[in-house]
Motif scaffolding. Structure first.
Motif, short mmCIF file in Angstrom:
data_model
loop_
_atom_site.label_atom_id
_atom_site.label_comp_id
_atom_site.label_asym_id
_atom_site.label_seq_id
_atom_site.Cartn_x
_atom_site.Cartn_y
_atom_site.Cartn_z
N VAL A 110 19.36 -9.76 14.27
CA VAL A 110 19.84 -10.19 15.58
C VAL A 110 20.79 -9.10 16.08
CG1 VAL A 110 21.12 -11.92 16.86
CG2 VAL A 110 19.60 -12.61 15.02
N VAL A 111 20.44 -8.52 17.22
CA VAL A 111 21.22 -7.43 17.79
C VAL A 111 22.16 -8.02 18.83
CG1 VAL A 111 21.09 -5.26 19.06
CG2 VAL A 111 19.29 -5.86 17.45
N ASP A 112 23.47 -7.81 18.64
CA ASP A 112 24.45 -8.31 19.60
C ASP A 112 24.37 -7.53 20.90
OD1 ASP A 112 25.58 -10.40 18.25
OD2 ASP A 112 27.15 -9.20 17.33
N GLY A 113 24.69 -8.19 21.99
CA GLY A 113 24.71 -7.53 23.29
C GLY A 113 25.90 -6.61 23.41
N LYS A 114 25.76 -5.57 24.21
CA LYS A 114 26.84 -4.61 24.42
C LYS A 114 27.74 -5.08 25.54
CE LYS A 114 24.22 -0.52 23.12
NZ LYS A 114 23.75 0.78 23.58
N ALA A 115 29.01 -4.74 25.43
CA ALA A 115 29.95 -5.02 26.52
C ALA A 115 29.73 -3.98 27.61
CB ALA A 115 31.38 -4.96 26.02
N LYS A 116 29.61 -4.45 28.83
CA LYS A 116 29.38 -3.55 29.96
C LYS A 116 30.49 -3.76 30.98
CE LYS A 116 24.86 -2.59 29.02
NZ LYS A 116 23.98 -1.51 29.30
N SER A 117 30.90 -2.69 31.63
CA SER A 117 31.91 -2.81 32.68
C SER A 117 31.68 -1.72 33.72
CB SER A 117 33.32 -2.69 32.09
OG SER A 117 33.48 -1.44 31.47
N ARG A 118 32.11 -2.00 34.92
CA ARG A 118 31.97 -1.02 36.00
C ARG A 118 33.01 -1.31 37.06
NH1 ARG A 118 26.89 -4.21 37.28
NH2 ARG A 118 27.55 -5.52 39.00
N TYR A 119 33.31 -0.28 37.82
CA TYR A 119 34.22 -0.40 38.95
C TYR A 119 33.40 -0.51 40.21
CZ TYR A 119 37.85 1.02 35.71
OH TYR A 119 38.71 1.06 34.66
N THR A 120 33.67 -1.51 41.01
CA THR A 120 32.95 -1.70 42.26
C THR A 120 33.96 -1.78 43.41
OG1 THR A 120 33.02 -4.11 42.13
CG2 THR A 120 31.16 -3.02 41.08
N LYS A 121 33.42 -1.93 44.60
CA LYS A 121 34.27 -2.07 45.77
C LYS A 121 35.15 -3.33 45.67
CE LYS A 121 31.92 -1.53 49.47
NZ LYS A 121 31.20 -1.69 50.75
N GLY A 157 36.31 -4.53 42.89
CA GLY A 157 37.21 -4.43 41.75
C GLY A 157 36.46 -4.22 40.45
N PHE A 158 37.17 -4.44 39.37
CA PHE A 158 36.63 -4.24 38.03
C PHE A 158 35.75 -5.43 37.64
CE2 PHE A 158 37.10 -4.48 33.35
CZ PHE A 158 36.63 -3.23 33.02
N VAL A 159 34.50 -5.16 37.23
CA VAL A 159 33.57 -6.20 36.83
C VAL A 159 33.17 -5.95 35.39
CG1 VAL A 159 31.31 -7.24 37.26
CG2 VAL A 159 32.67 -6.41 39.16
N SER A 160 33.27 -6.97 34.53
CA SER A 160 32.88 -6.80 33.13
C SER A 160 31.97 -7.94 32.73
CB SER A 160 34.11 -6.75 32.23
OG SER A 160 34.80 -7.98 32.28
N GLY A 161 31.17 -7.69 31.71
CA GLY A 161 30.23 -8.70 31.21
C GLY A 161 29.57 -8.19 29.95
N ARG A 162 28.52 -8.88 29.52
CA ARG A 162 27.80 -8.49 28.32
C ARG A 162 26.30 -8.52 28.60
NH1 ARG A 162 30.80 -8.09 23.93
NH2 ARG A 162 29.03 -8.12 22.50
#
Length: 96
Positions: A55-66, A68-73
């Motif tokens: 079972v491969v865990d999902g990676k943490a993803k983040s980005r800067y948008t207009k 603000g800061f958005v993060s998720g997996r």
């Protein structure tokens, strides 16, 4: 229950295929090795010598948008690494 979701076509998976006759698939999270083996043998008509699953865990993803800061997996998934009998191969595109 659909057991096989899709083949995993990465550089690492391709290297394993060329050197060791090993193929990788993304499979249903609830499927066990016996179900995976029977599904692959039925779909591609090959003989399987061994199966490893993980079972491969999902990676943490983040980005800067207009806004603000958005993060998720990204979602986690189950991977099956299948070793075939010598001389046999799988053509992913034959059964489309």
């Amino acid at each position: 229950m659909e057991i096989l979701k899709k083949p995993i076509l990465t550089e690492k998976a391709s290297a394993l295929t060329e050197k060791l006759n090993v193929f990788t698939f993304s499979v249903n999270h609830k499927a066990n090795k016996i179900q995976i083996k029977s599904a692959i043998e039925k779909l591609y008509g090959v003989t399987i010598t061994s199966i490893n699953t993980m079972v491969v865990d999902g990676k943490a993803k983040s980005r800067y948008t207009k806004a603000g800061f958005v993060s998720g997996r990204s979602p986690k998934y189950k991977k099956a690494i299948v070793t075939l009998k010598d001389g046999e191969t799988i053509d992913y595109y034959a059964n489309l």
